[in-house]
Design an enzyme around this catalytic site. Sequence first.
Site, PDB file in Angstrom:
ATOM      1  N   HIS A   1       0.877  -1.000   0.128  1.00  0.00           N
ATOM      2  CA  HIS A   1       0.145   0.167   0.031  1.00  0.00           C
ATOM      3  C   HIS A   1       0.881   1.219  -0.131  1.00  0.00           C
ATOM      4  O   HIS A   1       0.559   2.189  -0.517  1.00  0.00           O
ATOM      5  CB  HIS A   1      -0.870   0.254   1.589  1.00  0.00           C
ATOM      6  CG  HIS A   1      -1.606  -1.204   1.403  1.00  0.00           C
ATOM      7  ND1 HIS A   1      -1.701  -1.957   2.296  1.00  0.00           N
ATOM      8  CD2 HIS A   1      -3.150  -1.268   0.687  1.00  0.00           C
ATOM      9  CE1 HIS A   1      -2.693  -2.944   2.108  1.00  0.00           C
ATOM     10  NE2 HIS A   1      -3.468  -2.468   1.236  1.00  0.00           N
TER      11      HIS A   1
ATOM     12  N   GLU B   1      -1.101  -4.541  -8.270  1.00  0.00           N
ATOM     13  CA  GLU B   1      -1.380  -5.686  -9.322  1.00  0.00           C
ATOM     14  C   GLU B   1      -1.527  -7.167  -8.741  1.00  0.00           C
ATOM     15  O   GLU B   1      -1.625  -8.123  -9.210  1.00  0.00           O
ATOM     16  CB  GLU B   1      -0.255  -5.803 -10.389  1.00  0.00           C
ATOM     17  CG  GLU B   1      -0.550  -4.676 -11.479  1.00  0.00           C
ATOM     18  CD  GLU B   1       0.746  -4.585 -12.423  1.00  0.00           C
ATOM     19  OE1 GLU B   1       1.939  -4.894 -12.224  1.00  0.00           O
ATOM     20  OE2 GLU B   1       0.149  -4.140 -13.583  1.00  0.00           O
ATOM     21  N   LYS B   2      -1.343  -7.181  -7.360  1.00  0.00           N
ATOM     22  CA  LYS B   2      -1.400  -8.319  -6.921  1.00  0.00           C
ATOM     23  C   LYS B   2      -2.963  -9.043  -7.112  1.00  0.00           C
ATOM     24  O   LYS B   2      -3.318  -9.961  -7.153  1.00  0.00           O
ATOM     25  CB  LYS B   2      -1.324  -8.234  -5.370  1.00  0.00           C
ATOM     26  CG  LYS B   2      -1.411  -9.675  -4.852  1.00  0.00           C
ATOM     27  CD  LYS B   2      -0.753  -9.747  -3.230  1.00  0.00           C
ATOM     28  CE  LYS B   2      -1.779  -9.109  -2.166  1.00  0.00           C
ATOM     29  NZ  LYS B   2      -3.186  -9.757  -2.135  1.00  0.00           N
ATOM     30  N   ASP B   3      -3.914  -8.129  -6.962  1.00  0.00           N
ATOM     31  CA  ASP B   3      -5.130  -8.395  -7.356  1.00  0.00           C
ATOM     32  C   ASP B   3      -5.333  -8.180  -8.841  1.00  0.00           C
ATOM     33  O   ASP B   3      -6.124  -7.066  -9.464  1.00  0.00           O
ATOM     34  CB  ASP B   3      -6.241  -7.464  -6.523  1.00  0.00           C
ATOM     35  CG  ASP B   3      -6.134  -7.578  -4.903  1.00  0.00           C
ATOM     36  OD1 ASP B   3      -6.262  -8.774  -4.805  1.00  0.00           O
ATOM     37  OD2 ASP B   3      -5.515  -6.657  -4.205  1.00  0.00           O
TER      38      ASP B   3
HETATM   39  O1  PAF Z   1      -8.012  -4.352  -3.061  1.00  0.00           O
HETATM   40  C1  PAF Z   1      -8.688  -3.969  -2.036  1.00  0.00           C
HETATM   41  O2  PAF Z   1      -8.243  -3.839  -1.124  1.00  0.00           O
HETATM   42  C2  PAF Z   1     -10.219  -3.712  -2.062  1.00  0.00           C
HETATM   43  O3  PAF Z   1     -10.918  -4.696  -2.824  1.00  0.00           O
HETATM   44  C3  PAF Z   1     -10.538  -2.341  -2.461  1.00  0.00           C
HETATM   45  C4  PAF Z   1     -10.181  -2.084  -3.776  1.00  0.00           C
HETATM   46  C5  PAF Z   1      -9.752  -1.249  -1.606  1.00  0.00           C
HETATM   47  C6  PAF Z   1     -12.378  -2.195  -2.330  1.00  0.00           C
HETATM   48  O4  PAF Z   1     -12.588  -2.552  -1.043  1.00  0.00           O
END
Ligand code: PAF
Length: 282
Positions: free
Chosen positions: A37, A148-150
């Site tokens: 983050h 990009e992990k998600d």
């Molecule tokens: O990736 C995340 O942490 C969540 O899916 C997000 C994008 C903050 C939405 O709640």
Amino acid sequence: MKVIPTINEIKTLVRAAREEGKTVGLVPTMGALHEGHASLIRRSVAENDITVVSVFVNPTQFNDKNDLTNYPRTLEADCALIESIGGTYVFAPTVEEVYPEPDTRSFSYPPIDTVMEGACRPGHFNGVCQIVSKLFMMVEPDRAYFGEKDFQQIAVIRAMMKDQRFNFELVPCPIVREASGLALSSRNTLLADNEREIAVNISRTLIGSQAYALSHSVNETTEWVVNTLNAIDGLDVEYYEIVDAITLQKVTSWDEAEHIQGCITVFCGEKPIRLIDNINYK
Ligand code: PAF
């Protein structure tokens, strides 16, 4: 840095900044912030005049009540981190503030949101689109930053942005890994020390599969990854799919798409903790 709990206040502050000609970066998070983050926030701070970091554990994207209850919540530490790297506002609303009434909007972008996470977590991406679209409407950023992990989440949010005509930039940011290779995740804090050691095999195997793929087919590479990880005590692969990086549909050969990604979800340890990761093949 200021913590803002209400929608009216964040809207007013962002609007005032915009009237002064300032650009706005948004980093949506569910808190329990880590260096992954931090990398998004740093990038937003570098590229925008003000940065809004939302910290909100969004109930509508959890299809498992226990997962929602156990999700780590560390707002004080999150604020300290955001302040130390120059975030301007932390938007940290309550569930009642965001959802005074149930959100009945439904978002559906097949086939991107029906495979992998979409298949394993019914309703998950609908919930993600509900909260992300609300945040986009509240903050109206110039840029929004996602990790990009998600990998699939980014593709779904891109589809939602096109559908809902959000005309600003989505900035995908690279996965941040521990020295061991383990992809940083808020869920890593839920792993016991021995489970964390076991979890390292996920990235190790994915990285190993890049070399394996040079002399093996897509199917062989998929099987190799799944079998290698399932042979390790404490790991259980939910899915491993090698997909076209744009459409997220499975490929059957390495020349079927210009960009190819391997996406994995693995259950790790006793509880178990669900971990995701991905790797690029080309
Ligand atoms: O990736 C995340 O942490 C969540 O899916 C997000 C994008 C903050 C939405 O709640």
